[in-house]
Design a protein around this motif. Structure first.
Motif, PDB file in Angstrom:
ATOM      1  N   GLU A  58       0.834  -1.210   0.000  1.00 19.97           N
ATOM      2  CA  GLU A  58       0.000   0.000   0.000  1.00 19.97           C
ATOM      3  C   GLU A  58       0.869   1.260   0.000  1.00 19.97           C
ATOM      4  O   GLU A  58       0.530   2.246  -0.646  1.00 19.97           O
ATOM      5  CB  GLU A  58      -0.939  -0.010   1.208  1.00 19.97           C
ATOM      6  N   GLN A  59       1.994   1.208   0.706  1.00 23.04           N
ATOM      7  CA  GLN A  59       2.900   2.367   0.697  1.00 23.04           C
ATOM      8  C   GLN A  59       3.413   2.652  -0.709  1.00 23.04           C
ATOM      9  O   GLN A  59       3.417   3.800  -1.165  1.00 23.04           O
ATOM     10  CB  GLN A  59       4.102   2.101   1.605  1.00 23.04           C
ATOM     11  N   PHE A  60       3.845   1.591  -1.392  1.00 30.18           N
ATOM     12  CA  PHE A  60       4.340   1.772  -2.769  1.00 30.18           C
ATOM     13  C   PHE A  60       3.202   2.249  -3.685  1.00 30.18           C
ATOM     14  O   PHE A  60       3.395   3.130  -4.526  1.00 30.18           O
ATOM     15  CB  PHE A  60       4.928   0.471  -3.311  1.00 30.18           C
ATOM     16  N   ALA A  61       2.017   1.646  -3.515  1.00 32.46           N
ATOM     17  CA  ALA A  61       0.883   2.008  -4.379  1.00 32.46           C
ATOM     18  C   ALA A  61       0.492   3.466  -4.164  1.00 32.46           C
ATOM     19  O   ALA A  61       0.254   4.212  -5.121  1.00 32.46           O
ATOM     20  CB  ALA A  61      -0.306   1.085  -4.098  1.00 32.46           C
ATOM     21  N   ALA A  88      12.093   2.873 -10.094  1.00 35.55           N
ATOM     22  CA  ALA A  88      12.704   4.182  -9.840  1.00 35.55           C
ATOM     23  C   ALA A  88      12.787   4.509  -8.356  1.00 35.55           C
ATOM     24  O   ALA A  88      13.580   5.362  -7.957  1.00 35.55           O
ATOM     25  CB  ALA A  88      11.894   5.264 -10.573  1.00 35.55           C
ATOM     26  N   THR A  89      11.963   3.863  -7.543  1.00 39.61           N
ATOM     27  CA  THR A  89      11.859   4.311  -6.148  1.00 39.61           C
ATOM     28  C   THR A  89      12.189   3.236  -5.117  1.00 39.61           C
ATOM     29  O   THR A  89      12.327   3.562  -3.937  1.00 39.61           O
ATOM     30  CB  THR A  89      10.428   4.812  -5.847  1.00 39.61           C
ATOM     31  N   ALA A  90      12.301   1.971  -5.523  1.00 35.80           N
ATOM     32  CA  ALA A  90      12.507   0.908  -4.532  1.00 35.80           C
ATOM     33  C   ALA A  90      13.872   1.077  -3.850  1.00 35.80           C
ATOM     34  O   ALA A  90      14.852   1.433  -4.507  1.00 35.80           O
ATOM     35  CB  ALA A  90      12.421  -0.457  -5.205  1.00 35.80           C
ATOM     36  N   PRO A  91      13.944   0.842  -2.558  1.00 30.23           N
ATOM     37  CA  PRO A  91      15.223   0.952  -1.864  1.00 30.23           C
ATOM     38  C   PRO A  91      16.163  -0.170  -2.308  1.00 30.23           C
ATOM     39  O   PRO A  91      15.724  -1.185  -2.839  1.00 30.23           O
ATOM     40  CB  PRO A  91      14.830   0.787  -0.387  1.00 30.23           C
ATOM     41  N   PHE A  98      14.211  -9.226  -6.796  1.00 26.76           N
ATOM     42  CA  PHE A  98      13.081 -10.153  -6.921  1.00 26.76           C
ATOM     43  C   PHE A  98      11.773  -9.382  -7.120  1.00 26.76           C
ATOM     44  O   PHE A  98      10.954  -9.716  -7.987  1.00 26.76           O
ATOM     45  CB  PHE A  98      12.988 -11.047  -5.675  1.00 26.76           C
ATOM     46  N   ILE A  99      11.583  -8.345  -6.312  1.00 23.45           N
ATOM     47  CA  ILE A  99      10.344  -7.563  -6.400  1.00 23.45           C
ATOM     48  C   ILE A  99      10.193  -6.925  -7.783  1.00 23.45           C
ATOM     49  O   ILE A  99       9.104  -6.952  -8.381  1.00 23.45           O
ATOM     50  CB  ILE A  99      10.339  -6.473  -5.297  1.00 23.45           C
ATOM     51  N   LEU A 100      11.266  -6.379  -8.303  1.00 26.43           N
ATOM     52  CA  LEU A 100      11.182  -5.716  -9.617  1.00 26.43           C
ATOM     53  C   LEU A 100      10.926  -6.722 -10.736  1.00 26.43           C
ATOM     54  O   LEU A 100      10.146  -6.455 -11.654  1.00 26.43           O
ATOM     55  CB  LEU A 100      12.460  -4.922  -9.896  1.00 26.43           C
ATOM     56  N   GLU A 101      11.555  -7.880 -10.639  1.00 29.13           N
ATOM     57  CA  GLU A 101      11.310  -8.913 -11.652  1.00 29.13           C
ATOM     58  C   GLU A 101       9.866  -9.412 -11.581  1.00 29.13           C
ATOM     59  O   GLU A 101       9.197  -9.609 -12.599  1.00 29.13           O
ATOM     60  CB  GLU A 101      12.286 -10.080 -11.469  1.00 29.13           C
TER      61      GLU A 101
END
Lengths: 174, 272
Positions: A58-61, A88-91, A98-101
């Motif tokens: 939810e924070q990312f969304a 562009a924003t993930a730490p 893994f999350i980006l893939e």
């Protein structure tokens, strides 16, 4: 005040990210705006939701909606843009790749589901995202996987999107 | 206006029911589809819609036209809407009396308009443009609303009545929305129904809502409540029998449960 000026003012009150003071009516529209878009993203990215957990997702969304508010008549654009926002924003954390893939794969899954006549697609990933996505879509609750060099093939058969995985030596990914 | 067919008592076509509708072809009078859900689809949803349209009357209901917006009309959207309507033989195309965004951005929500003469002229001109482009009448629905502008000089019902006459468009009377807004803005829903021009109304909507005590939210997540059935019964007497559709968009139950609401509407109409 002209109609355009009134709409500009109300639009700003509904979409501004900080809660701030609002009349009860504006608060209802503001809540509906945020809730609808986050719920849409949850439905578009079920595996990412499982991987991140509800709170972090939810924070990312919410950050995505603030940074890149929706435009256009349909919600589909959200599915294409959300992975780019994450990239562009993930730490820089151990789990980030893994999350980006996974986000890229779910976005592609959705595009293929809706395409008129989609060609198969191939992905080379550092994590076994295909197994993870298949498990979530079957109703499972998989653990975050360890890295494993993977070549995924996504194709559509009788309107169903199928993902198959082959595991490669890491050197083949480059 | 009387040339518009009475389609009976239908339900919204939702993905939760796609497979059963295709497999079993249940005896449902007609389906309404959310236009935007099919504009980007060439896959399973579009396949289902085209099969459904071969068997059933289908009407299209949109949420993104922003007929009251101050941004220019989106002609690419209208072109895609027209193509879809032509392809599936939509009996009519509806949207809402509202605006959805500003400056090229959208909320994907149905936002309330200031109800005055300036807005009326603005919306009427846009309705005429849309009808010319779509080459069919536009059907506009009264939305549920949660705020009003202090400067309003017209009631929503009066606005719709004048708009329909001025722009020569048709109306979708959402009976639940009349009730929801009547509670939120403290007006008499029976007065509203009495002032609607019957000759312009082609369809009714019925849906469930959530009562929060101080206000009601139009959630479409449950059965129609008794007060709305009562208002519908009154509407049948005052306005007449029209194609009636059950909207159920969240916590969607079985096809039978949604259809049972449509059959209940039919029973009321037959008894009216």
């Amino acid at each position: 005040m002209t109609l355009a000026e009134r709409q500009q003012r109300l639009f700003a009150a509904i979409t501004r990210p900080d809660p701030g003071a609002a009349t009860p009516g504006v608060a209802i529209y503001r809540n509906a705006y945020r809730t609808r878009l986050i719920e849409t993203l949850r439905e578009m990215f079920p595996a990412l939701l499982h991987a991140l957990g509800a709170e972090l997702f939810e924070q990312f969304a919410a950050g995505f909606i603030t940074h890149d508010p929706p435009r256009g008549p349909t919600l589909e654009r959200l599915a294409g843009e959300f992975p780019r926002h994450l990239a562009a924003t993930a730490p820089d954390e151990p789990w980030t790749r893994f999350i980006l893939e996974l986000a890229e794969l779910e976005s592609a899954f959705r595009r293929m589901y809706d395409a008129a006549d989609p060609a198969p697609a191939v992905f080379r990933f550092a994590y076994p995202c295909g197994e993870y996505l298949n498990a979530v879509r079957r109703g499972g609750t998989p653990e975050l996987p360890a890295p494993r060099a993977t070549i995924l093939t996504m194709r559509r058969v009788r309107f169903r999107v199928l993902i198959t995985s082959e595991y490669a030596l890491p050197s083949l990914l480059h | 206006m009387s040339t518009v067919p009475h389609l009976g008592y239908g339900i919204g076509l939702r993905s939760a029911h796609f497979e059963r509708v295709l497999r079993e072809a249940p005896p449902i009078d007609f389906f309404e589809v959310l236009s935007e859900n099919f504009l980007d689809s060439g896959g399973w949803p579009r396949h289902v819609l085209e099969r459904v349209a071969e068997r059933y009357p289908v009407v299209m209901h949109g949420v993104s036209m922003s007929i009251g917006g101050s941004d220019p009309l989106d002609f690419d959207y209208l072109r895609r809407l027209k193509e879809l309507a032509d392809r599936i033989g939509a009996r009519w195309v509806s949207d809402h009396l509202c605006w959805t965004g500003f400056g090229g951005l959208t909320t994907h929500d149905l936002l309330p308009l200031p109800l005055d003469e300036e807005t009326l002229r603005h919306v009427a001109a846009r309705v005429r443009t849309v009808q010319d482009f779509l080459e069919r009448p536009l059907v506009l629905e009264n939305p549920s609303s949660y705020l009003r502008f202090d400067s309003d000089t017209l009631t929503e019902c009066a606005f719709l009545r004048e708009l329909a006459a001025d722009a020569d468009c048709l109306l979708l009377l959402d009976v639940n929305n009349v009730y929801v807004s009547s509670v939120n803005h403290r007006f008499d829903p029976y007065d509203y129904i009495a002032s609607i021009p019957p000759e312009r109304v082609v369809q009714y909507h019925l849906a469930g809502h959530s009562d929060h005590g101080t206000h009601i939210i139009d959630t479409h997540d449950g059965p129609v409540v008794d007060a709305v059935w009562e208002l519908y019964r009154h509407t049948l007497r005052v306005v007449g029998e029209r194609s009636t559709l059950i909207e159920w968009d969240a916590k969607i139950p079985s096809l039978e449960e949604v259809h049972a609401e449509a059959l209940a509407a039919r029973s009321l109409a037959e008894a009216a």
